[in-house]
Every structure is written in structure tokens, then in C-alpha cells.
Design a protein around this motif. Structure first.
Motif, PDB file in Angstrom:
ATOM      1  N   ALA A 121     -27.924  21.550 -29.110  1.00 35.57           N
ATOM      2  CA  ALA A 121     -27.199  20.280 -29.191  1.00 35.57           C
ATOM      3  C   ALA A 121     -26.335  20.204 -30.452  1.00 35.57           C
ATOM      4  O   ALA A 121     -25.164  19.804 -30.388  1.00 35.57           O
ATOM      5  CB  ALA A 121     -28.189  19.115 -29.151  1.00 35.57           C
ATOM      6  N   SER A 125     -22.227  20.061 -30.562  1.00 34.19           N
ATOM      7  CA  SER A 125     -21.628  18.841 -31.130  1.00 34.19           C
ATOM      8  C   SER A 125     -20.812  19.164 -32.376  1.00 34.19           C
ATOM      9  O   SER A 125     -19.767  18.543 -32.619  1.00 34.19           O
ATOM     10  CB  SER A 125     -22.718  17.819 -31.457  1.00 34.19           C
ATOM     11  OG  SER A 125     -23.563  18.297 -32.481  1.00 34.19           O
ATOM     12  N   VAL A 128     -17.465  20.670 -31.175  1.00 37.38           N
ATOM     13  CA  VAL A 128     -16.603  19.619 -30.612  1.00 37.38           C
ATOM     14  C   VAL A 128     -16.157  18.664 -31.711  1.00 37.38           C
ATOM     15  O   VAL A 128     -15.010  18.199 -31.710  1.00 37.38           O
ATOM     16  CB  VAL A 128     -17.345  18.869 -29.491  1.00 37.38           C
ATOM     17  CG1 VAL A 128     -16.557  17.648 -29.034  1.00 37.38           C
ATOM     18  CG2 VAL A 128     -17.598  19.794 -28.313  1.00 37.38           C
ATOM     19  N   THR A 142     -15.429  13.043 -26.357  1.00 42.52           N
ATOM     20  CA  THR A 142     -16.399  13.872 -27.082  1.00 42.52           C
ATOM     21  C   THR A 142     -17.565  14.293 -26.200  1.00 42.52           C
ATOM     22  O   THR A 142     -17.906  15.485 -26.128  1.00 42.52           O
ATOM     23  CB  THR A 142     -16.932  13.102 -28.311  1.00 42.52           C
ATOM     24  OG1 THR A 142     -15.847  12.827 -29.200  1.00 42.52           O
ATOM     25  CG2 THR A 142     -17.977  13.923 -29.037  1.00 42.52           C
ATOM     26  N   VAL A 143     -18.185  13.343 -25.515  1.00 39.80           N
ATOM     27  CA  VAL A 143     -19.370  13.660 -24.706  1.00 39.80           C
ATOM     28  C   VAL A 143     -19.012  14.589 -23.558  1.00 39.80           C
ATOM     29  O   VAL A 143     -19.724  15.567 -23.279  1.00 39.80           O
ATOM     30  CB  VAL A 143     -20.023  12.370 -24.185  1.00 39.80           C
ATOM     31  CG1 VAL A 143     -21.162  12.707 -23.224  1.00 39.80           C
ATOM     32  CG2 VAL A 143     -20.551  11.535 -25.342  1.00 39.80           C
ATOM     33  N   CYS A 146     -18.559  18.057 -24.822  1.00 33.72           N
ATOM     34  CA  CYS A 146     -19.867  18.658 -25.139  1.00 33.72           C
ATOM     35  C   CYS A 146     -20.565  19.147 -23.870  1.00 33.72           C
ATOM     36  O   CYS A 146     -21.068  20.280 -23.820  1.00 33.72           O
ATOM     37  CB  CYS A 146     -20.757  17.641 -25.847  1.00 33.72           C
ATOM     38  SG  CYS A 146     -20.292  17.285 -27.550  1.00 33.72           S
ATOM     39  N   SER A 317     -19.176  26.052 -31.506  1.00 36.22           N
ATOM     40  CA  SER A 317     -19.396  25.566 -30.140  1.00 36.22           C
ATOM     41  C   SER A 317     -20.319  26.486 -29.355  1.00 36.22           C
ATOM     42  O   SER A 317     -21.129  26.029 -28.545  1.00 36.22           O
ATOM     43  CB  SER A 317     -18.054  25.440 -29.408  1.00 36.22           C
ATOM     44  OG  SER A 317     -17.197  24.527 -30.059  1.00 36.22           O
ATOM     45  N   LEU A 368     -27.225  15.207 -26.014  1.00 33.28           N
ATOM     46  CA  LEU A 368     -25.806  15.023 -26.319  1.00 33.28           C
ATOM     47  C   LEU A 368     -25.303  13.684 -25.789  1.00 33.28           C
ATOM     48  O   LEU A 368     -24.531  12.984 -26.463  1.00 33.28           O
ATOM     49  CB  LEU A 368     -24.989  16.176 -25.721  1.00 33.28           C
ATOM     50  CG  LEU A 368     -25.180  17.542 -26.397  1.00 33.28           C
ATOM     51  CD1 LEU A 368     -24.524  18.645 -25.565  1.00 33.28           C
ATOM     52  CD2 LEU A 368     -24.595  17.528 -27.811  1.00 33.28           C
ATOM     53  N   GLY A 373     -22.865  12.880 -28.683  1.00 34.59           N
ATOM     54  CA  GLY A 373     -22.256  14.120 -29.123  1.00 34.59           C
ATOM     55  C   GLY A 373     -21.866  14.126 -30.591  1.00 34.59           C
ATOM     56  O   GLY A 373     -21.047  14.947 -31.014  1.00 34.59           O
ATOM     57  N   THR A 375     -22.616  14.911 -34.390  1.00 41.45           N
ATOM     58  CA  THR A 375     -23.482  15.825 -35.138  1.00 41.45           C
ATOM     59  C   THR A 375     -24.320  15.096 -36.171  1.00 41.45           C
ATOM     60  O   THR A 375     -25.510  15.394 -36.347  1.00 41.45           O
ATOM     61  CB  THR A 375     -22.626  16.905 -35.827  1.00 41.45           C
ATOM     62  OG1 THR A 375     -21.760  17.505 -34.860  1.00 41.45           O
ATOM     63  CG2 THR A 375     -23.495  17.979 -36.437  1.00 41.45           C
TER      64      THR A 375
END
Length: 625
Positions: A121, A125, A128, A142-143, A146, A317, A368, A373, A375
Motif C-alpha cells: 500500500a 501510494s 502515485v 489518486t485512488v 493506486c 509505484s 488504499l 491513497g 502516503t
């Protein structure tokens, strides 16, 4: 064309397993991607906590990095010994279980599972997040970005170890190569400038000093920087993925990974100090990553800068691949001891542990989505599991050396003991420093996972106890009728009842055992003792045991094909397929068993042959004790 053949590739025979094994060149990107990629965020994680010290904080990065590299070397020697001592894989779980007992093994297993889920994860994240920083318009997606990357990584791993290694080799070696060039060029500029290099691109001004130095702050900085060690244990979990000599190839891969990581950490921290690069606050405008500032300071913002940043984005990634390489293998090792459902030990069409890959993808996807997503929301959960596993592994190796005394065992035990103490302190520091921020979730997850392990173990022990059989078939009163086919796995009460039921339907019974490997001898011995002897003693022809080889590990397909061929060979007779099955007391226990029997019924029903019938022979565990 079958859609599965297109997505994950055509099935691979068990006999072709050797072609899927890998060497050190492929082992580095498969098992080292997570560890190597941590050079992109480990030093920055440490330096970010030094922001309140201003420019003074930059001076502490070298001694802190030296301490982290020292710990890295200690952990390296520990896992190098682990690879040789436990070549079957399992890493910390195996070492802790054999040397510290089952509870410690389960603790290590739960810690590692948590670490691998978070590794996947956080890696995705972070990649991305870096991409969104470069292209702000992608922030609302974003999600979805991911999850898309997660699906790609999962599919690549479902295609097999060798193909995953080929796919991840280019970004891994590009990342390492560009950073090594940056470090080499930076050191050369330092030497040519007499120790005072001028940045090619201007650096952000260092923040003002707002806090005094304290031991607690330095401990927190050390703990954050230790995220660079996550993923180091990966090779010890996947020794069996390497071609022979597996131990030597695994050790070579581990050595190269640790050497490269140590060089990257040392080079980055040295250049950061010499150039006076202070971290910028990720939550404030004008944020730049540490590596972005370092590459710009050495080369400026030209082609090489953008090539390096692109390689960093790709590797961050894809660093989740290490978790996908190790999580299924760890689940298999745990399942072999009956602490997870046995399906985790089954290899799929491409000789990978499909269930582990799919479960990791689902759990990682859930994290995520749950944390958006982002970090920074996931990082506080990170590193606790990894260092807890390190500690248990090295403590277990101390016991291992004490039990198996050999040349220089005292020195080896001291190295492992020192590593256990240091990583144990790191666990406490990380847990205390990040408890409120989210580390409590990991602390809650680990004991709940152990409770789950124990429940699975109790279930399998209960089923084995209740189905264990030492009674022969009662053949004297059994009658005759058509051809009966009885799929069986191993000798048990379920098998015995199925045979007695089948023999009442017909005098001609064929027991089918599908064998993906070459280990049917125990069943044949039981068959002679518990089936053939009682039937012959009763003056009856015993059922015939037919072993069907299955090089692709399919179970249902060989049975269906056998039944169809048997029907063609006997056009005037009916075929009855008796399917022995276990009926549980509780509904949720249904999911702990492979439901191949029900699938076989559906497939035969779909064939629509009026001379083929299926009938279940249930064995109720609640009534037969």
C-alpha cells in the motif's frame, strides 16, 4: 481463445517448474525492489524530523545514516545465515517457530503479513503521490490510479515469477543506475571544489531553527530512517524461487541488494550534508523531495534530472512487487502448519500461489481506498511489523546457534544478539513515537491475526481428529450394481464411508485419485490394507484404485474427462459419480475447505449426459466423533 490465457498466460506443467526459477539478476528486482526503493524515502523520512533544527539538523544525517547502515549490515549477516540454515523459506516465521516456539512464530508471521500489506500500500501510494505532485491535475484520481497500478502488479505476479522479474528489471536497474551516477558525480564535484561544491540549481533556503537537539528527537529520527530497512528479509522468504544452487543464488542476490542499498544511503546522506540540503515540509507549498533537490544540485534540471525522477516514480509505484513475491510464500508456509486455509498452499496455473496474490491485492486495495491513497496516512502504520519480525528472527538465530554449535558459533550468536537488541529498541521507539498517529492499528491487527491463526489451527485439528480412520471397509454385506466412480484424496472416514456407499450401488467401483505430483504411495498402502484385504476376505472383487496424473495441477478436469471416456467405452451402462464430502456444523467452516466436489457436480451436470449421474455421500462431523 481463453481469456485467462491472455491475461495470466497458459498453464505451466509442474515438470516445467525449473524453467520458472530465477537467478540473481532476476532475484534483485523481484525481491530487492522494496529495499532498494526505500533509498528514495528513508533518508527523507529521517531528515524531515530534523526540520525544526534548521541547517544544524543536516549535520546529524551522516551519523544517523551510519547507524542505520550498521544495523543494515547486522541484519544482512543474520539473514545470510538464515538462508543457509532454513533454505525452505519462511524467513522470520520459520526461524522463530523452530527456535522460539509456535507463539513466537505466529507473532512473527502476523507481523510480517502486516508489513507486506503495508509495504504494498505504501509503495503504490508513494509512487502515485509523487506523480500527483508532478501533475496536480491528477489529484482527484489518486485512488483510481493506486488501484490501477495494484491490478497491473497483481496480474504480472499471477503470470509467474520469471515474467515478473523481466517486467521489473528495467525500472529497478534504471533507478539504481541513475542514483549511482548522481552519487558518483556529486562526490567528484565535492573533490574538485575542495569540499565546498556549488549547487547547479538553487536550493530552497533552510528553515530557521525552532527546536533544540534532544536524545528523544534523535531516536525518532533514527526510527524513521530505519524504514529504509523494510524489505530486507524478502530474499530469505523466497529461497525456493531461485534455481540451483538455490542457497548460493539467494545469498548473492541478498549481498548485491544490501551492498547497493548501503551505497545509496551512504552516498545520499553524505551529499545532503555537503550540499547543505534541508528537507522541506510535505504539507507546505514549494515542497520538493530530497532526491529531487539532490539531483538538481548535482546536474541541474535537464534531461538526466527528469530521467532520474521518472525512474524514482516507477520504482516507488512498483516496489509493492516485493510484497507480492513474498506474501503468498509466507501464507503457504503458514498454511502448511494448518494456521491458514490449505488453499494458500496450492499453486495456480502459472506455478504461483494464486490465493495469496489475490488476497494481498484485495487487502491492499481496501487499505488504499480506506486511506484515500495518501502516503502520510499509511506511514504511521509502517515499520512496526518489519522490525518486530527482524527482532524475532535474530533472537531465533541466537537460539539456533546455541543448539547447533559449530565453528565460530559464539561470534555469530553475538552478531544476531546485537541485532535483536537494536531492532527491538527500534520497535519500541517506533511504536511509542507513532502510536497516536496510527501505529495502534498495527498493534491491534497483529494479535487479532494470531487469534485468527489459532482458530484455523483448532478447526483443522478438530476435523483431522474426527475423520481419522483405523477401521476397514465392511465389505461382507455389500451388494452389486452399475459402474460407480468415486473421487478420493486420502484415506479417512470420509473416504471409507464413500466406498461403502459406492459398493452398495454397484460391484464395480473405480476410485479416482488425481495426483499433481508423485506422492500417491501412502494412499496405495492404505488402499491395500483398508480396502482390498477386507473385500477379498469377504470373497468380493475390491474397488479399483485409478491414479490420474495431472501435470498442470487440475483436479476437476481430469475426473470429468475420465468419466466421459468411461461412458463412451460402456455405451450400455450408467455411470454414477459418488462425491464424498464433509458437512460442517457451522456455516463459516464451509469456506475453509476446497469446494471441488460441488464444482465437479456442476461441470458434470452441465455436460447433460443422461447416463451420468452424481450423488453426494455426506459425512457429518457433528454426528460422528
Amino acid at each position: 481463445m481463453n481469456i485467462l490465457d491472455v491475461v495470466v498466460g497458459k498453464p505451466i506443467k509442474t515438470s516445467d517448474e525449473r524453467a520458472e526459477q530465477i537467478g540473481p539478476a532476476q532475484g534483485i528486482p523481484i525481491f530487492g525492489l522494496d529495499a532498494l526503493s526505500s533509498a528514495a524515502y528513508g533518508p527523507e523520512a529521517a531528515l524531515s524530523l530534523l526540520i525544526p533544527l534548521g541547517l544544524l539538523g543536516v549535520r546529524y544525517i551522516v551519523p544517523i545514516s551510519a547507524a542505520i547502515i550498521t544495523l543494515l549490515v547486522i541484519v544482512y549477516f543474520s539473514y545470510r545465515q538464515t538462508i543457509a540454515a532454513y533454505p525452505s523459506g519462511g524467513g522470520s516465521y520459520t526461524v522463530a517457530r523452530f527456535n522460539l516456539g509456535a507463539p513466537a512464530g505466529l507473532l512473527a508471521a502476523a507481523a510480517l503479513l502486516a508489513d507486506y500489506i503495508l509495504t504494498a500500500a505504501v509503495g503504490i501510494s508513494a509512487g502515485v503521490g509523487a506523480l500527483v505532485s508532478a501533475v496536480p491535475s491528477l489529484l482527484p484520481h489518486t485512488v483510481s490510479l493506486c488501484v490501477s497500478i495494484l491490478i497491473v502488479i497483481a496480474i504480472l505476479n499471477l503470470r509467474g515469477v520469471r515474467e515478473a522479474g523481466l517486467a521489473f528489471a528495467v525500472p529497478t536497474y534504471l533507478f539504481v543506475g541513475t542514483l549511482l551516477i548522481t552519487i558518483g558525480a556529486g562526490v567528484l564535484r565535492v573533490l574538485l571544489s575542495g569540499g565546498h561544491p556549488t549547487p547547479v540549481a538553487p536550493l530552497p533556503p533552510p528553515p530557521p531553527m525552532t527546536q533544540a537537539v534532544s536524545y528523544w528527537l534523535l531516536l525518532k529520527v533514527f526510527a524513521s530512517g530505519c524504514t529504509a530497512l523494510t524489505g530486507v528479509e524478502a530474499v530469505s522468504n523466497g529461497v525456493k524461487a531461485f534455481r540451483e544452487p538455490a542457497v548460493d543464488n539467494a545469498r548473492r542476490s541478498l549481498t548485491v541488494i544490501i551492498f547497493l542499498l548501503a551505497v545509496l544511503l551512504a552516498g545520499i546522506s553524505y551529499l545532503v550534508k555537503v550540499y547543505g540540503i534541508a528537507a522541506t515540509d510535505p504539507g507546505q507549498p514549494g515542497y520538493q523531495s530530497l532526491l529531487s533537490m539532490l539531483v538538481a544540485a548535482v546536474f541541474g534540471k535537464g534531461f538526466f534530472y527528469y530521467l532520474t525522477i521518472a525512474s524514482i516514480l516507477f520504482v516507488l509505484s512498483l516496489s509493492a512487487n516485493t510484497a507480492f513475491a513474498d506474501f503468498p510464500r509466507l501464507c503457504r508456509a503458514i498454511a502448511q502448519n494448518n494456521y491458514l486455509p490449505h488453499v494458500f498452499g496450492y499453486r495456480g496455473r502459472r506455478l504461483v500461489y494464486t490465493y495469496g496474490i489475490v488476497v494481498l491485492a484485495v487487502l491492499c486495495g481496501g487499505l488504499l481506498i480506506l486511506f484515500g491513497g495518501v502516503t502520510d496516512r499509511l506511514i504511521p502504520l509502517y515499520a512496526v511489523g518489519a522490525f518486530l519480525a527482524f527482532t524475532l528472527s535474530q533472537a531465533g538465530m541466537v537460539v539456533h546457534w546455541k543448539k547447533n554449535r559449530g565453528p565460530h558459533w559464539v561470534k555469530s550468536a553475538l552478531v544476531n544478539g546485537l541485532g535483536a537488541v537494536v531492532t527491538g529498541i527500534t520497535v519500541v521507539v517506533v511504536l511509542v513515537a507513532k502510536f497516536v498517529e496510527g501505529a495502534w492499528i498495527t498493534l491491534l491487527f497483529i494479535p487479532l491475526t494470531i487469534v485468527f491463526f489459532s482458530a484455523i489451527r483448532r478447526h483443522y485439528h478438530s476435523v483431522r481428529t474426527r475423520t481419522m480412520c483405523r477401521l476397514p471397509v465392511q465389505a461382507a454385506s455389500l451388494s452389486e450394481h452399475p459402474i460407480v466412480v468415486l473421487p478420493i484424496d486420502h484415506w479417512s472416514n470420509i473416504t471409507r464411508q464413500g466406498i461403502e456407499f459406492a459398493a452398495r450401488l454397484s460391484s464395480e467401483v473405480i476410485a479416482l485419485h488425481v495426483e499433481p505430483t508423485d506422492h500417491s504411495e501412502p494412499l496405495q498402502g492404505d488402499w491395500e490394507q483398508y480396502v482390498e484385504k477386507p473385500f477379498r476376505a469377504a470373497g468380493k472383487e475390491p474397488p479399483r484404485l485409478q491414479v490420474l496424473p495431472s501435470p498442470y495441477r487440475f483436479i476437476v478436469i481430469p475426473i470429468v474427462q475420465f468419466v466421459l471416456d468411461l461412458s463412451k467405452q460402456n455405451p450400455a451402462r450408467s455411470i454414477i459419480v459418488v462425491i464424498p464430502e464433509l458437512v460442517e456444523d457451522r456455516w463459516y467452516e464451509y469456506f475453509l475447505h476446497n469446494q471441488r466436489g460441488r464444482l465437479l457436480e456442476w461441470v458434470l451436470l452441465a455436460r447433460g449426459n443422461e447416463r451420468i449421474f452424481t450423488v453426494s455421500a455426506p459425512w457429518y462431523v457433528g454426528e460422528h466423533t
